[in-house]
Design a protein around this motif. Sequence first.
Motif, PDB file in Angstrom:
ATOM      1  N   VAL A 123       0.851  -1.203   0.000  1.00  0.00           N
ATOM      2  CA  VAL A 123       0.000   0.000   0.000  1.00  0.00           C
ATOM      3  C   VAL A 123       0.880   1.245   0.000  1.00  0.00           C
ATOM      4  O   VAL A 123       0.659   2.195  -0.765  1.00  0.00           O
ATOM      5  CB  VAL A 123      -0.943  -0.003   1.223  1.00  0.00           C
ATOM      6  CG1 VAL A 123      -1.581   1.362   1.413  1.00  0.00           C
ATOM      7  CG2 VAL A 123      -2.028  -1.057   1.047  1.00  0.00           C
ATOM      8  N   LYS A 124       1.925   1.241   0.826  1.00  0.00           N
ATOM      9  CA  LYS A 124       2.798   2.421   0.930  1.00  0.00           C
ATOM     10  C   LYS A 124       3.503   2.683  -0.403  1.00  0.00           C
ATOM     11  O   LYS A 124       3.617   3.827  -0.851  1.00  0.00           O
ATOM     12  CB  LYS A 124       3.834   2.228   2.041  1.00  0.00           C
ATOM     13  CG  LYS A 124       3.243   1.984   3.420  1.00  0.00           C
ATOM     14  CD  LYS A 124       2.651   3.237   3.987  1.00  0.00           C
ATOM     15  CE  LYS A 124       1.613   2.990   5.062  1.00  0.00           C
ATOM     16  NZ  LYS A 124       2.099   2.515   6.334  1.00  0.00           N
ATOM     17  N   GLY A 126       2.394   1.665  -3.314  1.00  0.00           N
ATOM     18  CA  GLY A 126       1.348   2.070  -4.252  1.00  0.00           C
ATOM     19  C   GLY A 126       1.025   3.543  -4.117  1.00  0.00           C
ATOM     20  O   GLY A 126       0.801   4.250  -5.107  1.00  0.00           O
ATOM     21  N   LEU A 127       1.043   4.029  -2.877  1.00  0.00           N
ATOM     22  CA  LEU A 127       0.733   5.443  -2.627  1.00  0.00           C
ATOM     23  C   LEU A 127       1.699   6.386  -3.332  1.00  0.00           C
ATOM     24  O   LEU A 127       1.326   7.471  -3.750  1.00  0.00           O
ATOM     25  CB  LEU A 127       0.833   5.721  -1.121  1.00  0.00           C
ATOM     26  CG  LEU A 127      -0.400   5.485  -0.284  1.00  0.00           C
ATOM     27  CD1 LEU A 127      -0.093   5.807   1.153  1.00  0.00           C
ATOM     28  CD2 LEU A 127      -1.536   6.359  -0.779  1.00  0.00           C
TER      29      LEU A 127
ATOM     30  N   ALA B  96      -4.008   2.296  -4.064  1.00  0.00           N
ATOM     31  CA  ALA B  96      -2.587   1.943  -3.979  1.00  0.00           C
ATOM     32  C   ALA B  96      -2.403   0.435  -4.041  1.00  0.00           C
ATOM     33  O   ALA B  96      -1.469  -0.060  -4.674  1.00  0.00           O
ATOM     34  CB  ALA B  96      -1.991   2.487  -2.686  1.00  0.00           C
ATOM     35  N   ALA B  97      -3.308  -0.305  -3.374  1.00  0.00           N
ATOM     36  CA  ALA B  97      -3.154  -1.758  -3.339  1.00  0.00           C
ATOM     37  C   ALA B  97      -3.619  -2.411  -4.626  1.00  0.00           C
ATOM     38  O   ALA B  97      -3.318  -3.568  -4.885  1.00  0.00           O
ATOM     39  CB  ALA B  97      -3.935  -2.334  -2.161  1.00  0.00           C
ATOM     40  N   VAL B  99      -2.688  -1.774  -7.600  1.00  0.00           N
ATOM     41  CA  VAL B  99      -1.642  -1.951  -8.608  1.00  0.00           C
ATOM     42  C   VAL B  99      -1.216  -3.404  -8.569  1.00  0.00           C
ATOM     43  O   VAL B  99      -0.832  -3.912  -7.517  1.00  0.00           O
ATOM     44  CB  VAL B  99      -0.430  -1.053  -8.293  1.00  0.00           C
ATOM     45  CG1 VAL B  99       0.660  -1.235  -9.325  1.00  0.00           C
ATOM     46  CG2 VAL B  99      -0.873   0.393  -8.221  1.00  0.00           C
TER      47      VAL B  99
END
Lengths: 257, 363
Positions: A123-124, A126-127, B96-97, B99
């Motif tokens: 997630v980090k 991806g951010l 974000a997740a 991807v």
Amino acid sequence: MTAVRVTKCSQRFGSRTIFRDVSFEVAEKEVFVILGGSGCGKSTLMNQLIGLLPPSEGEIEVLGHVITGPEGAAGRHAMQRRIGVMFQSGALFGSMTLLENIMLPLEMLTDLPPEGREAVARVKLGLVGLGHATALMPAEISGGMARRAGIARAMALDPPLLFLDEPSAGLDPITSAELDKLILDLRDDLGTTFVVVTHELASILAIADRCIMLDRNAYPDAGGTIAEGNPRTLRDEDTHKMVRAFFRREIPQIEPV
Amino acid sequence: MVGQVTARLRAEERDGTTVLVVSGRLDAQAAGHLWREALRAARRAKSMALDLTTLEYCDMSGAALLIAAETAHAKPVSLIGASPQTEAMLERARVAAAVPPPAAKDARSPGPNIVTAVGDSIAFLGEVLLAVLTLPARVRMLRLRDLLRYADQAGVRSIPLVLLLGYLMGLILAFQSAVPMRRFGADLFVANLVAISLLRELGPLLSSVILAGRTGSAFAAEIGSMKVNQEIDALVTMSLDPVTMLVLPRLIAAVLVMPVMVLALDVAGLLGMATVMKGFGYPLVTVMHQVQSAATALDLFGGLFKGMCFGSAVAVIGCRAGLSTGVGPRAVGQAATAAVVGGIVATIFLDGLFALIFYRLNI
């Protein structure tokens, strides 16, 4: 509440005084920018704030911990567990993939199981737009990607205070704007406080709630603060020739001696 | 940050739906604590909802946990009572997740096989030879100051080590061989044995090992760091030949200092041997006479020549390891290791070759 309080800080290396009497406060949930020309001591000040360099004089308090003076070691230790720092080069560990770089603090400092660490790290990454690059090694990515991965690692534990050293230097305008938006979103949604060292004018105007400007000729014999306030106000109203020149991209007039 | 856990998870059944009630502050630490429990409950539930009414704070790690629970459930999950901040955080984390993780890396191109490696090495030797032959035309690129610095680094600074190891080697060799030889009354001939071993074999061999360990690795690390910092590329774009500028001064320095190192090691070794012989009661004049009768000038000069050849091999291998450095800080360490291992292997290989040649030539 105050996240960072700097009181009359000076830094000397031998007989050379980089800056003196720098004082400012950063409020919680604020994006505070330290700006100034090359060699004015921005990164030195940043190193003082993150506890890597004890100031020659003055006091620094970060998140309620006094990190200077004889009792500063304990304060530095406690403070460093609650902040995130992104270094100019990214400072990624060369022997680990990007994902492993982000997972390292999660592994060391939380009870997350391996699959949880991986999910959070993804997630980090991806951010910051690096969801596709999790398996790459730091040597395989560009400088801009390394800097973004550095931000992701600084955010790994969602600290309440993030220090970013030149986050958008060398990034293309779109990525830079995305990064600015991410900073503002994290401030708004999570209440994260940011202290950012940069001289990217567009970025300063986009993100900074307040800023200080350092100049190496603030005093006849030393650098120091020449302006403090909202960057848009400084741009439009400040009368100091260096501040004006900085915001208007002018060459300052040198007065004859 | 391992410390107090600030969030709680409770599973409730409401109208056939499993409701996961998350309350408190859901940060990285709390997410770690609740992770397995939340995912287990999500997998087990037939229909699931997340009740976030009492969730005070949710950071990005907390959002990652909620999304992982949604993914584990594999069916639509309804949200109850999420604050706008939490919803924004979840939305951002979802994007974000989303991807897709990168496809597993293609099988890496097979590493250089032995034929390619030998071919590359021969090509590099050719480049070095060409640089030597064309040196008169570009002698300006060979900086005398660099050459002297490398000679100092490789030779002068290693002399104390060479003397120490040489003396100890002579001492040990003499002592170990004197004990069995004494049984046959032949302990006087220890001087002959040590002198010939040192001058012909051990002097050049040990000096070369010292050169590989001290200097070959340093050459590789220096040139490797230059490669990583694109300094080699900078030289090429300035039309400067890296081999002439970086390899030749190191090669010449190594070839020049090796005879001196070998000689110093020989002398120190003979002194070590003389110390033992003196201890066994032989006068130094007798020992000297034995050495003169056993070793010839050919032994000495043969050893010095071997030393020069070993030195050139160590320098070339060190420089080649540096120039073939990959990317990243680890590559520099690997280059230094390759230089030392390669230098020692080449030394022993060349020594075997010299043994054969000297035998055929009756030297």
